[in-house]
Design a protein around this motif. Structure first.
Motif, mmCIF file in Angstrom:
data_model
loop_
_atom_site.group_PDB
_atom_site.id
_atom_site.type_symbol
_atom_site.label_atom_id
_atom_site.label_comp_id
_atom_site.label_asym_id
_atom_site.label_seq_id
_atom_site.Cartn_x
_atom_site.Cartn_y
_atom_site.Cartn_z
ATOM 1 N N ARG A 24 -43.364 -9.489 -16.681
ATOM 2 C CA ARG A 24 -43.705 -9.898 -18.061
ATOM 3 C C ARG A 24 -44.867 -9.724 -18.527
ATOM 4 O O ARG A 24 -45.460 -8.843 -19.827
ATOM 5 C CB ARG A 24 -43.177 -11.413 -18.562
ATOM 6 C CG ARG A 24 -43.276 -11.899 -19.774
ATOM 7 C CD ARG A 24 -42.562 -13.377 -20.003
ATOM 8 N NE ARG A 24 -43.770 -13.838 -19.051
ATOM 9 C CZ ARG A 24 -44.818 -14.634 -19.416
ATOM 10 N NH1 ARG A 24 -45.031 -14.310 -20.501
ATOM 11 N NH2 ARG A 24 -45.453 -16.068 -18.607
ATOM 12 N N GLU A 25 -46.091 -9.992 -17.902
ATOM 13 C CA GLU A 25 -47.298 -9.565 -18.512
ATOM 14 C C GLU A 25 -48.327 -9.779 -17.174
ATOM 15 O O GLU A 25 -48.468 -10.152 -15.993
ATOM 16 C CB GLU A 25 -48.081 -10.704 -19.348
ATOM 17 C CG GLU A 25 -49.356 -10.255 -19.606
ATOM 18 C CD GLU A 25 -49.737 -11.902 -19.832
ATOM 19 O OE1 GLU A 25 -50.945 -11.997 -21.210
ATOM 20 O OE2 GLU A 25 -49.055 -13.261 -20.779
ATOM 21 N N GLU A 27 -51.930 -9.998 -16.487
ATOM 22 C CA GLU A 27 -53.395 -11.101 -17.162
ATOM 23 C C GLU A 27 -54.826 -10.734 -16.475
ATOM 24 O O GLU A 27 -55.003 -11.140 -14.878
ATOM 25 C CB GLU A 27 -52.931 -12.445 -17.255
ATOM 26 C CG GLU A 27 -54.249 -13.395 -17.733
ATOM 27 C CD GLU A 27 -54.041 -14.483 -17.223
ATOM 28 O OE1 GLU A 27 -54.819 -15.357 -17.934
ATOM 29 O OE2 GLU A 27 -53.450 -14.726 -17.384
ATOM 30 N N GLU A 85 -44.879 -21.310 -13.171
ATOM 31 C CA GLU A 85 -45.945 -20.924 -14.635
ATOM 32 C C GLU A 85 -45.721 -22.761 -15.335
ATOM 33 O O GLU A 85 -44.937 -23.207 -15.119
ATOM 34 C CB GLU A 85 -44.637 -19.691 -15.681
ATOM 35 C CG GLU A 85 -45.243 -19.024 -15.315
ATOM 36 C CD GLU A 85 -46.386 -17.921 -15.223
ATOM 37 O OE1 GLU A 85 -47.189 -18.502 -16.194
ATOM 38 O OE2 GLU A 85 -46.340 -16.583 -16.006
ATOM 39 N N VAL A 108 -53.808 -12.137 -13.036
ATOM 40 C CA VAL A 108 -52.458 -13.089 -12.354
ATOM 41 C C VAL A 108 -50.793 -12.145 -13.200
ATOM 42 O O VAL A 108 -51.015 -11.820 -14.127
ATOM 43 C CB VAL A 108 -52.558 -14.453 -13.651
ATOM 44 C CG1 VAL A 108 -50.978 -15.222 -13.358
ATOM 45 C CG2 VAL A 108 -53.616 -15.121 -13.439
ATOM 46 N N HIS A 110 -47.431 -12.260 -14.184
ATOM 47 C CA HIS A 110 -46.620 -13.355 -15.143
ATOM 48 C C HIS A 110 -44.974 -12.778 -14.585
ATOM 49 O O HIS A 110 -44.863 -11.599 -15.085
ATOM 50 C CB HIS A 110 -46.842 -13.734 -16.414
ATOM 51 C CG HIS A 110 -48.299 -14.070 -16.606
ATOM 52 N ND1 HIS A 110 -48.387 -15.499 -16.354
ATOM 53 C CD2 HIS A 110 -49.428 -13.448 -17.151
ATOM 54 C CE1 HIS A 110 -49.731 -15.948 -17.074
ATOM 55 N NE2 HIS A 110 -50.230 -14.846 -16.801
ATOM 56 N N SER A 117 -39.096 -18.779 -13.767
ATOM 57 C CA SER A 117 -40.903 -18.629 -14.038
ATOM 58 C C SER A 117 -41.974 -17.726 -13.314
ATOM 59 O O SER A 117 -41.871 -20.006 -12.885
ATOM 60 C CB SER A 117 -41.556 -18.431 -15.447
ATOM 61 O OG SER A 117 -42.463 -19.457 -15.349
ATOM 62 N N ARG A 119 -45.328 -17.172 -11.264
ATOM 63 C CA ARG A 119 -47.008 -16.176 -11.605
ATOM 64 C C ARG A 119 -47.591 -16.362 -10.046
ATOM 65 O O ARG A 119 -47.098 -17.240 -9.292
ATOM 66 C CB ARG A 119 -47.586 -16.452 -11.788
ATOM 67 C CG ARG A 119 -48.116 -18.360 -12.544
ATOM 68 C CD ARG A 119 -49.339 -19.056 -13.073
ATOM 69 N NE ARG A 119 -50.830 -19.811 -12.687
ATOM 70 C CZ ARG A 119 -51.177 -20.702 -13.806
ATOM 71 N NH1 ARG A 119 -52.016 -19.792 -14.888
ATOM 72 N NH2 ARG A 119 -52.049 -21.374 -12.816
#
Length: 296
Positions: A24-25, A27, A85, A108, A110, A117, A119
């Motif tokens: 998703r992301e 970081e 998460e 991180v 994600h 979810s 991480r």
């Protein structure tokens, strides 16, 4: 620095959490580690599905959709851990205990797996690790992979192959085995252990294990078997927790409890019937541990 068994242990620990999940992301909590992060790294990988986790030598490979691969190196102190998460309802609830000081959490991942979810956090106090982004279809052209030898875990490593690389070489066995163009991912710890298992001196010339006709001698067959066995044993034990190495779930590797010569200077040799002790010498700036009594 983590060697191949440690990186393989990390790969196996991360695979259940990461494979099949959507990133998703990504970081990035700083602009660099050992090297700056690639331009637009977070942007390019956001929303991509993670297809698989692989390894080449001491590098972790995170294969994504659209032909992208994140190439990660743990450096001296890098490690990954998997957590849930944090949310208002689950703050402080983790799949595994926190394994590092959070001020060193630099990257991180994600993730959105099918059942919630997660991480995955990369922690690196010394910041000697790094991450690069490369096209999977062009991995052989990645600078660190060009000319790499076969993996010690694959079928390509056999005595005949080593004979072809050792023939005519006066270079000592220790230095030859550490050459990544000969065998990829083999490091100082496991070279010392494999040489002890095969009763070969680290000072012996590589070429002395090959016949004039280029065939492997029995000693080279024994060395090849020892290399494969020591790597397999180390992976099964979760690697060696020297200095900062930990597994993805925060637990430690235990192969260091099985060291026969590495870091055992002055200890009695474990070879049955050998009355000598383990010695330490320096070769090409690296510590070599061996038994002069039974390694010839």
């Amino acid at each position: 620095m983590p060697e191949l068994p440690e990186v393989e242990t990390v790969r196996r620990g991360l695979a259940p959490a990461m494979e099949g999940a959507t990133l998703r992301e990504l970081e990035l909590r700083r602009t660099d580690l050992r090297f700056p992060f690639p331009d637009r790294l977070a942007e390019l990988v956001a929303g991509k599905r993670i297809l698989s986790l692989g390894r080449r030598a001491k590098y972790l490979l995170i294969d994504l959709e659209d032909d992208w691969t994140i190439i990660a190196h743990l450096g001296m102190s890098g490690s990954f851990r998997v957590e849930a998460e944090p949310t208002a309802e689950t703050s402080g609830s983790f799949h595994h205990p926190r394994s590092k000081d959070e001020k060193h959490d630099h990257v991180v991942f994600h993730l959105m797996p099918e059942d919630g979810s997660l991480r995955v956090i990369y922690n690196d106090p010394r910041r000697f690790g790094f991450m690069h982004l490369w096209k999977r279809s062009a991995l052989d052209a990645y600078p660190a992979f060009v000319g790499l030898g076969p993996e010690p875990t694959g079928n390509a490593l056999d005595a005949s192959y080593l004979a072809s690389r050792f023939a005519g070489k006066s270079r000592p066995l220790k230095g030859t085995l550490l050459d990544q163009n000969v065998i990829a991912g083999l490091g100082n710890i496991y070279v010392c252990e494999a040489l002890w298992r095969s009763h070969l001196s680290p000072r012996r010339s590589a070429g002395s294990l090959v016949t004039p006709g280029g065939r492997p001698k029995r000693e080279l067959v024994a060395l090849t078997d020892a290399i494969r066995a020591v790597i397999a044993d180390a992976i099964a034990a979760g690697g060696s927790s020297l200095r900062d190495h930990i597994q993805a779930d925060g637990s430690l590797g235990y192969f260091q409890h099985s060291f026969s010569v590495y870091d055992q200077e002055g200890e009695a040799c474990r070879t049955p019937g050998c009355n000598s002790t383990v010695a330490r010498i320096v070769q090409s700036g690296r510590s070599t541990f061996f038994c002069a009594g039974c390694q010839k």
